[in-house]
Design a protein around this motif. Structure first.
Motif, PDB file in Angstrom:
ATOM      1  N   PHE A  89       7.105  17.787   1.259  1.00 38.93           N
ATOM      2  CA  PHE A  89       7.676  17.460   2.562  1.00 38.93           C
ATOM      3  C   PHE A  89       9.197  17.585   2.536  1.00 38.93           C
ATOM      4  O   PHE A  89       9.873  17.183   3.462  1.00 38.93           O
ATOM      5  CB  PHE A  89       7.310  16.032   2.974  1.00 38.93           C
TER       6      PHE A  89
ATOM      7  N   LEU B 293       1.590  11.221   7.928  1.00 40.62           N
ATOM      8  CA  LEU B 293       2.954  11.001   7.449  1.00 40.62           C
ATOM      9  C   LEU B 293       3.982  11.625   8.388  1.00 40.62           C
ATOM     10  O   LEU B 293       4.995  11.004   8.726  1.00 40.62           O
ATOM     11  CB  LEU B 293       3.119  11.632   6.064  1.00 40.62           C
TER      12      LEU B 293
ATOM     13  N   LYS C 191       4.111   9.738  11.652  1.00 41.72           N
ATOM     14  CA  LYS C 191       4.862   8.485  11.511  1.00 41.72           C
ATOM     15  C   LYS C 191       6.344   8.728  11.753  1.00 41.72           C
ATOM     16  O   LYS C 191       6.999   8.004  12.485  1.00 41.72           O
ATOM     17  CB  LYS C 191       4.627   7.889  10.126  1.00 41.72           C
TER      18      LYS C 191
ATOM     19  N   SER D 213      -8.642   8.538   2.976  1.00 39.89           N
ATOM     20  CA  SER D 213      -7.758   9.003   1.903  1.00 39.89           C
ATOM     21  C   SER D 213      -8.254  10.263   1.220  1.00 39.89           C
ATOM     22  O   SER D 213      -7.494  10.926   0.527  1.00 39.89           O
ATOM     23  CB  SER D 213      -7.579   7.896   0.866  1.00 39.89           C
TER      24      SER D 213
ATOM     25  N   VAL E 130      -0.530   1.488  -3.105  1.00 41.45           N
ATOM     26  CA  VAL E 130       0.533   1.432  -2.104  1.00 41.45           C
ATOM     27  C   VAL E 130       0.280   2.516  -1.058  1.00 41.45           C
ATOM     28  O   VAL E 130      -0.265   3.579  -1.356  1.00 41.45           O
ATOM     29  CB  VAL E 130       1.918   1.625  -2.752  1.00 41.45           C
ATOM     30  N   GLN E 131       0.631   2.222   0.171  1.00 40.05           N
ATOM     31  CA  GLN E 131       0.350   3.138   1.273  1.00 40.05           C
ATOM     32  C   GLN E 131       1.521   4.088   1.509  1.00 40.05           C
ATOM     33  O   GLN E 131       2.674   3.684   1.449  1.00 40.05           O
ATOM     34  CB  GLN E 131       0.072   2.336   2.541  1.00 40.05           C
ATOM     35  N   PRO E 132       1.235   5.369   1.785  1.00 46.02           N
ATOM     36  CA  PRO E 132       2.308   6.303   2.074  1.00 46.02           C
ATOM     37  C   PRO E 132       3.013   5.882   3.364  1.00 46.02           C
ATOM     38  O   PRO E 132       2.395   5.209   4.181  1.00 46.02           O
ATOM     39  CB  PRO E 132       1.566   7.633   2.266  1.00 46.02           C
ATOM     40  N   PRO E 133       4.265   6.275   3.564  1.00 46.22           N
ATOM     41  CA  PRO E 133       5.096   7.137   2.727  1.00 46.22           C
ATOM     42  C   PRO E 133       5.720   6.442   1.524  1.00 46.22           C
ATOM     43  O   PRO E 133       6.455   7.085   0.782  1.00 46.22           O
ATOM     44  CB  PRO E 133       6.189   7.591   3.703  1.00 46.22           C
TER      45      PRO E 133
ATOM     46  N   PHE F  72      -3.761   6.522  -7.249  1.00 39.28           N
ATOM     47  CA  PHE F  72      -4.352   7.860  -7.366  1.00 39.28           C
ATOM     48  C   PHE F  72      -5.616   7.929  -6.518  1.00 39.28           C
ATOM     49  O   PHE F  72      -5.911   8.926  -5.890  1.00 39.28           O
ATOM     50  CB  PHE F  72      -4.684   8.112  -8.838  1.00 39.28           C
ATOM     51  N   LEU F  73      -6.359   6.824  -6.493  1.00 38.25           N
ATOM     52  CA  LEU F  73      -7.585   6.771  -5.696  1.00 38.25           C
ATOM     53  C   LEU F  73      -7.296   6.527  -4.221  1.00 38.25           C
ATOM     54  O   LEU F  73      -8.200   6.454  -3.411  1.00 38.25           O
ATOM     55  CB  LEU F  73      -8.498   5.661  -6.215  1.00 38.25           C
ATOM     56  N   GLY F  74      -6.008   6.390  -3.889  1.00 37.20           N
ATOM     57  CA  GLY F  74      -5.644   6.229  -2.484  1.00 37.20           C
ATOM     58  C   GLY F  74      -5.798   4.818  -1.959  1.00 37.20           C
ATOM     59  O   GLY F  74      -5.838   4.602  -0.765  1.00 37.20           O
TER      60      GLY F  74
ATOM     61  N   ILE G 102       0.819   3.373   7.984  1.00 38.00           N
ATOM     62  CA  ILE G 102      -0.326   4.183   7.582  1.00 38.00           C
ATOM     63  C   ILE G 102      -1.236   3.362   6.684  1.00 38.00           C
ATOM     64  O   ILE G 102      -0.773   2.673   5.781  1.00 38.00           O
ATOM     65  CB  ILE G 102       0.141   5.455   6.862  1.00 38.00           C
ATOM     66  N   LYS G 103      -2.519   3.384   6.991  1.00 42.15           N
ATOM     67  CA  LYS G 103      -3.472   2.646   6.176  1.00 42.15           C
ATOM     68  C   LYS G 103      -4.520   3.631   5.675  1.00 42.15           C
ATOM     69  O   LYS G 103      -5.309   4.154   6.448  1.00 42.15           O
ATOM     70  CB  LYS G 103      -4.118   1.552   7.025  1.00 42.15           C
ATOM     71  N   GLU G 104      -4.496   3.889   4.389  1.00 42.84           N
ATOM     72  CA  GLU G 104      -5.484   4.802   3.818  1.00 42.84           C
ATOM     73  C   GLU G 104      -6.743   4.020   3.481  1.00 42.84           C
ATOM     74  O   GLU G 104      -6.675   2.957   2.881  1.00 42.84           O
ATOM     75  CB  GLU G 104      -4.936   5.427   2.535  1.00 42.84           C
TER      76      GLU G 104
ATOM     77  N   TYR H 134       4.574  21.510   7.918  1.00 45.60           N
ATOM     78  CA  TYR H 134       4.509  20.646   6.738  1.00 45.60           C
ATOM     79  C   TYR H 134       3.119  20.675   6.102  1.00 45.60           C
ATOM     80  O   TYR H 134       2.970  20.743   4.901  1.00 45.60           O
ATOM     81  CB  TYR H 134       4.838  19.204   7.113  1.00 45.60           C
TER      82      TYR H 134
END
Lengths: 273, 506
Positions: free
Chosen positions: A57, B367, B370, B357, A215-218, A210-212, B382-384, B300
């Motif tokens: 990004f 992303l 957002k 996810s 912590v939440q993105p970003p 790694f499993l998502g 964001i909630k995965e 992106y």
């Protein structure tokens, strides 16, 4: 008060850890926001303005690594605190009292022990949702069983020693015997457990992210950085190289600190003096 | 010394074997191909019970219905040689193709047709429901002669043939007592075997009625680890892979692979839960649409590939798709801010975007969304979640604010994409409710001829756009990598993989 004597391994370990702390703190001086996207810098390689390069990004990887390292370490420190506290209390009670208390608590611990800690954390996260608070708690709870086991056997050993028997005769309160008299004598095992748990936590957090479900993105953690970078390993190897390098350095530092000639000698020397 | 000799000998031997293998590479290519697929095929082998899109996608080569889709989206005859539709659009007469055979060598009889139709329409007395609600519209199935059969409908449905042109309406033999485990169809490839988590093997069916396949043996290798797919392609353990991500595509050597680019045939959007407070305000929804720059998202997420949609219809839907709708909400921050000021939330609000996810493209899209939405004061978290949770909480439970997902179509009728937005649809996960839309949709379904139906479906699509029902983004690009030893991959407007088009380069 005498100085605690440190061997060379520990000295190197401390230097590395100080270096890593400085690395994370320097992140506050880094002008690039960790979530600022830039179309023109997609997968741009390392340069003077972006030392570690940019991700898919166009976000600055250096800043993301610094933020991510901070978050990973914070999660691990708090998880270890939670895990150590409950683990020590449970282990101490089991080991010191024995009998029915030991039977009941140990069986519960054994059941927990049978469940892999990552799975335990997964169950916790699926019950209470994801986010770093949940991950911290989950990892903390996952540490408890192994910690309790180690502490139990140590307290069991100490219980039979003369100084504990004397303390009992002197009618010293049990809590004081446990945590003021015995605990300092099991420091060696205790500290080793803490360091190992800390290592495991960083890795487990990386695994959860790694499993998502970490912590939440970003927002980034070392785990999410590695998993995001993994997909671009041929095209942009720097995306995974730098976060991995910092993780390895940190774990190496902690490993050195917890290994080699133990703290025990330093401490026992202090006690002798 | 002896050890070294053995070692040298061994190396030489290996080298010879490898070199030998190289010489007949081309001959081998026409004999077999290995295709990587992302998920195991653990579905039922009964086409009327298949659930996973990935299963239907490859069994398109094994099973055929009375009619089937071609790569341009037309419906062409398959097991039926021809079809006649009565004046009142209530009766369809199919003529059985002469000499057509099942994979076990037996001829297809008119009884097999009757059995299959009754089975997938839920009329065989087994208590199973129709595979698609459209088939409950079948009122009678009559055998007219040895080679013709009539299907009568309770009410006219202009899209009826497109429903028949799918794997779930396949013709299977009446004599097969265990269709769940024994797959017998009429398609160009026959099913050979399956090893769980390893592979699925198909073989060319040489007595196929039409133009059959070119490559004799097809092995689908299950590659569940997305990170190793590019390596497997490069290493040659798989020759082809469908649905590659942008990252996987980038890693491939353009000297060795042709990468085909198509679309995934779905509508990716930021779907809004209309029960969630701010989203019942049309100004808020429009402001969001103006704030979101779809081109930037495509830049992106997929390096600029993909096609804009603008409404719940994707471009491959041809006559239903209106390109003008993609230009209605050209990004304009000023308009967006004005609309926000007019709404009940001039200072913005907080919202959560729930996103599964396991879909990188959707997480990446969230992303970018957002950061774009933050420009008009909307703070999106964001909630995965994992796929199961997404299905339970978002899709079935409807407990969410907004979500990024792609919605696909089961068949080539606009109905498949649009019915979910009617107020009382059971799969209306956005809780969208609009009387004008319901009215237009009702008119579309009940219209007797295709032209009127199309007009009303287009009206539906336009309402979704002008009412800013969701923040429509794109039909995601779909990348297929094919080793240069082969050629001919063709995209379909549906989620199917046609093996017959693939052939070895001469």
């Amino acid at each position: 008060m005498k100085k605690i004597k440190l061997n060379n391994q520990k000295k190197v370990g401390i230097i590395i850890i100080i270096f890593m702390i400085a690395f994370v703190l320097l992140g506050f001086l880094n002008p690039h926001p960790f979530d600022l996207m830039n179309k023109d810098l997609k997968l741009a390689g390392p340069s003077f303005s972006h030392l570690f390069g940019c991700d898919e990004f166009g976000r600055d990887i250096l800043k993301r690594t610094q933020t991510g390292m901070g978050i990973s370490v914070a999660i691990s420190v708090f998880s270890v605190l939670i895990g150590t506290f409950f683990g020590t209390v449970i282990g101490a009670l089991c080991g010191y009292f024995g009998g029915i208390v030991d039977e009941v608590l140990s069986s519960i611990i054994d059941v927990l022990f049978a469940v892999p800690s990552l799975l335990l954390a997964l169950v916790f996260v699926s019950l209470f949702g994801s986010g770093y608070l949940q991950v911290t708690l989950a990892l903390g709870i996952a540490i408890v069983p192994s910690f309790a086991k180690m502490m139990r056997s140590e307290f069991k050993k100490q219980r039979e020693l003369e100084y504990v028997k004397m303390a009992k005769l002197l009618k010293i309160p049990t809590a004081r015997i446990l945590f003021v008299h015995i605990l300092p004598n099991v420091t060696e095992t205790f500290l080793n457990c803490v360091f190992i748990a800390f290592n495991n936590c960083i890795l487990a957090e990386a695994g959860l992210s790694f499993l998502g479900i970490g912590v939440q993105p970003p927002l980034a953690s070392i785990g999410t950085l590695l998993s995001d970078g993994g997909g671009y390993i041929r095209k942009a190897p720097f995306m995974v190289f730098f976060p991995a390098l910092t993780l390895i350095l940190l774990l190496f530092g902690i490993g050195l600190l917890s290994s080699g000639e133990s703290f025990h000698h330093a401490y026992s020397k202090r006690f002798k003096d | 010394m002896k050890k070294i000799k053995t070692l040298v000998l061994f190396c030489l031997l290996t080298l010879t074997t490898v070199l030998c293998a190289c010489t007949d590479d081309k001959a081998k290519a026409s004999e077999s191909i290995t295709i990587g697929i992302a998920q195991d095929i653990d579905d039922s082998l009964d086409p009327h019970k298949m659930v996973a899109a990935g299963t239907k996608e490859i069994f398109f080569n094994v099973f055929e219905g009375l009619v089937k889709p071609d790569s341009d989206g037309n419906i062409v005859p398959a097991v039926a040689e021809s079809v006649e539709v009565s004046e009142d659009k209530l009766s369809y007469t199919f003529k059985l193709r002469k000499g057509i055979k099942f994979h076990d060598g037996k001829a297809v009889t008119i009884e097999d047709l009757e059995y299959s139709i009754n089975k997938f329409a839920g009329r065989d007395g087994s208590g199973n429901a129709a595979v698609s609600s459209a088939f409950s519209n079948i009122s009678e199935v009559n055998i007219l002669s040895d080679d013709s059969i009539e299907i009568k409908l309770a009410s006219p449905d202009p899209a009826f043939l497109s429903y028949l042109a799918s794997v779930e309406a396949a013709i299977i033999p009446k004599g097969n007592a265990t269709p769940d485990t024994v797959a017998i169809g009429t398609g160009p490839y026959k099913y050979v075997s399956r090893s769980p988590l390893q592979n699925v093997v198909f073989e060319r069916f040489d007595s196929y009625w039409g133009e059959g396949g070119n490559v004799k043996n097809v092995t689908f290798k299950i590659c569940t680890n997305a990170d190793t797919i590019a390596m497997e392609l490069e290493g040659g353990t798989i020759d082809m892979c469908i649905h590659l991500t942008k990252g996987q595509k980038m890693q491939l050597d353009p000297q060795k692979f042709n990468v085909y680019e198509g679309t995934m045939n779905l509508v990716q959007a930021l779907y809004l839960n209309h029960e969630f407070e701010p989203f019942n305000d049309v100004n808020v929804r429009k402001a969001m649409n103006y704030a979101v720059d779809v081109n930037e998202i495509m830049d992106y997420v997929s390096d600029g590939s993909g096609s804009k949609v603008g409404t719940s219809i994707y471009p491959n839907f041809g006559k239903y798709f209106d390109k003008d709708l993609t230009e209605v909400y050209n990004p304009n921050l000023d308009t967006a801010k004005e609309l926000m000021a007019k709404s009940a939330y001039p200072n913005g609000f907080d919202m959560t975007i729930t996103v599964p996810s396991n879909y990188d493209q959707h997480v990446d899209t969230a992303l970018v969304l957002k950061s774009q939405l933050s420009q008009i004061g909307i703070n999106a978290e964001i909630k995965e979640v994992d796929w199961e949770t997404w299905l339970n909480d978002v899709y079935f439970g409807r407990k969410y604010d907004a979500t990024v997902i792609g919605v696909d179509a089961a068949n080539l009728s606009a109905n498949a994409l649009l019915s979910r937005f009617t107020s009382d649809a059971s799969d209306n996960f956005t809780n969208y409710s609009n009387a004008a839309y319901d009215e237009a949709f009702k008119n579309a379904v009940s219209s007797a001829d295709d032209e009127t139906a199309t007009k009303y479906y287009k009206e539906c699509a336009e309402i979704l756009n002008s009412d800013a029902a969701n923040v429509y983004i794109q039909d995601l690009p779909d990348f297929v990598a094919l080793n240069k030893k082969y050629e001919g991959y063709t995209f379909y407007p549906l989620y199917v993989l046609d093996l017959t088009k693939i052939k070895a380069v001469q």
